[in-house]
Design an enzyme around this catalytic site. Sequence first.
Site, short mmCIF file in Angstrom:
data_model
loop_
_atom_site.label_atom_id
_atom_site.label_comp_id
_atom_site.label_asym_id
_atom_site.label_seq_id
_atom_site.Cartn_x
_atom_site.Cartn_y
_atom_site.Cartn_z
N ASP A 264 13.28 3.90 2.24
CA ASP A 264 13.44 3.06 1.04
C ASP A 264 12.54 3.35 0.04
OD1 ASP A 264 14.53 0.64 -0.37
OD2 ASP A 264 12.55 -0.21 0.11
N GLU A 269 10.17 8.79 -7.37
CA GLU A 269 11.19 7.74 -7.64
C GLU A 269 11.56 7.92 -9.15
OE1 GLU A 269 9.92 4.06 -5.98
OE2 GLU A 269 9.92 4.92 -3.80
N HIS A 292 14.31 1.91 -3.14
CA HIS A 292 13.10 1.07 -3.28
C HIS A 292 13.56 -0.37 -3.44
CE1 HIS A 292 8.44 1.34 -4.10
NE2 HIS A 292 9.02 -0.12 -3.62
N GLY A 295 11.68 -5.30 -1.78
CA GLY A 295 11.25 -6.43 -2.15
C GLY A 295 12.09 -6.92 -3.05
P1 NAI Z 1 -1.30 -5.67 3.62
O1 NAI Z 1 -2.27 -5.11 2.87
O2 NAI Z 1 -0.73 -6.88 3.90
O3 NAI Z 1 -1.28 -4.79 5.16
C1 NAI Z 1 -1.26 -3.33 5.24
C2 NAI Z 1 -1.92 -3.13 6.73
O4 NAI Z 1 -2.11 -1.91 6.77
C3 NAI Z 1 -3.30 -3.92 6.65
O5 NAI Z 1 -3.53 -4.44 7.89
C4 NAI Z 1 -4.26 -2.55 7.00
O6 NAI Z 1 -5.18 -2.95 7.57
C5 NAI Z 1 -3.36 -1.69 7.45
N1 NAI Z 1 -3.73 -0.37 7.27
C6 NAI Z 1 -4.18 0.27 6.14
N2 NAI Z 1 -4.47 1.70 6.35
C7 NAI Z 1 -3.97 1.72 7.76
C8 NAI Z 1 -4.03 3.01 8.62
N3 NAI Z 1 -4.24 4.08 8.26
N4 NAI Z 1 -3.26 2.80 9.85
C9 NAI Z 1 -2.68 1.72 10.54
N5 NAI Z 1 -3.08 0.47 9.62
C10 NAI Z 1 -3.41 0.76 8.38
O7 NAI Z 1 0.14 -5.01 2.92
P2 NAI Z 1 1.74 -5.38 2.50
O8 NAI Z 1 1.85 -6.30 1.81
O9 NAI Z 1 2.15 -5.87 4.29
O10 NAI Z 1 2.58 -4.10 2.35
C11 NAI Z 1 2.62 -3.08 3.00
C12 NAI Z 1 3.28 -2.02 2.23
O11 NAI Z 1 4.58 -2.29 1.92
C13 NAI Z 1 2.51 -1.47 1.17
O12 NAI Z 1 2.30 -0.09 1.03
C14 NAI Z 1 3.43 -1.99 0.03
O13 NAI Z 1 3.13 -1.19 -1.30
C15 NAI Z 1 4.76 -2.00 0.54
N6 NAI Z 1 5.67 -2.67 -0.07
C16 NAI Z 1 7.09 -2.19 -0.41
C17 NAI Z 1 7.95 -2.91 -0.86
C18 NAI Z 1 9.42 -2.21 -0.98
O14 NAI Z 1 10.11 -2.78 -1.91
N7 NAI Z 1 9.83 -1.44 -0.29
C19 NAI Z 1 7.73 -4.25 -1.15
C20 NAI Z 1 6.40 -4.81 -0.77
C21 NAI Z 1 5.57 -4.00 -0.51
#
Ligand code: NAI
Length: 409
Positions: A264, A269, A292, A295
Amino acid sequence: MDKLSYPKNKIKVVLFENIHENAAELFRTDGYTNLEVLKSALAGEELIEKIHDAYIVGIRSGTHISKEVLQKCTKLKVLGCYCIGTNQVDINEAMLQGIPVFNDPHSNTRSVAELVIGLCIVLMRDLFNKNAAAHAGQWKKISAGAHEIRGKTIGIVGYGRIGSQISILAEALGMHVFYYDIEQKLSLGNVKAVAKLEELLGLADIVTLHVPETKQTRNLIGLEQLKAMKPSAYLINTSRGQVVDPDALAEALKSKQIRGAAIDVFRKEPEDNKTPFKSPLQGLENIILTPHIGGATEEAQENIAQAVSQKLIYFINRGNTEGAVNFPNLALSPIENVHRILHIHRNVPGMLSQINKIFADRHINILGQYLRTTQEIGYVVFDIEKSYKDHIIDALKHIEGTISVRILY
Ligand code: NAI
């Protein structure tokens, strides 16, 4: 509704880029009736003309608030990004001008989680190829290679907001759930943590990525990691394009190193829906590509509108900066029968003693004092007794290093 010393109907609010109507409704209900709602973004002089006298501005990703714009908008008190990213704003300059910037990283969590569960089913049943074949007049009624997700193992990389939400949905559908995270996390339900990424990759039927974009997560999934996955496994990436090496993934899909993928998010992009999209992953039969949209749901927009507007209103009404991305975070409740004064200043030694001296010299009793600082700025809020005199605001403004002073009520 919180009361302010300055009439709310004189506070100009401008919302750009078709922000969900919930936002305008929340402002109006709270008394902010001097409100302008625009369908699109503006730029340059047009933007400055529109917001030079605004107190509250709400944007999405298409409005660029540069240093120049901030310097010309001298009334601006607070800025809301009705999205996750804040790259479109010079947040450092905003901080130096005493303007907190708020966003909302939470509201689309569920939307992403639901898409991932949907993709698990679509991949496991090869729906996308069967759909394309049916449109092309081919009848592919085949059960070989189509699987239920019940009883399969999902491996979640990054057990944060989205990762943990997926774990709940996946468990409810009868999946075995494992995750890998660099931080110690509280596992929900029967979900199990594994100590190494390689371990997770080796046991999962579906690997789904939910990490932030950091130096550490760049190319987190390359050829070596794809080789560690089962040949029957699928990869889903809805996190950030940088997390997966696209050439390695294309190679792994062509050589059937893994069974399939759904992607996604991409390294490059398009900026808008008119710009063409290019990726080394295009044209492969065992991959789903989406623009993308993890969300991108109406529910998420509705929730973002609610959440960001509430933060802006709480700042203007109470001085609350909890959740601001560029500002010392202070959680403040409203309080009766006091005056509340906000003082934003450069973080230089002796600032607080100078402020306190102004109150002490005038025998003004301080009933509450809240202070938070970052390296560059300090934010202090005073609740003082009702016998305050107007001229203390002038005295506070004249302290060297003061960025702004505001009396709320
Ligand atoms: P979050 O900050 O709540 O969770 C991220 C987790 O990844 C944390 O628990 C952190 O400890 C862990 N983490 C960090 N580095 C790591 C590594 N090297 N190895 C393993 N774990 C690691 O973030 P959230 O809100 O869950 O978002 C996750 C991703 O989704 C982000 O990249 C965000 O930008 C993306 N996203 C994409 C969307 C889309 O439309 N496709 C919409 C919303 C978010």
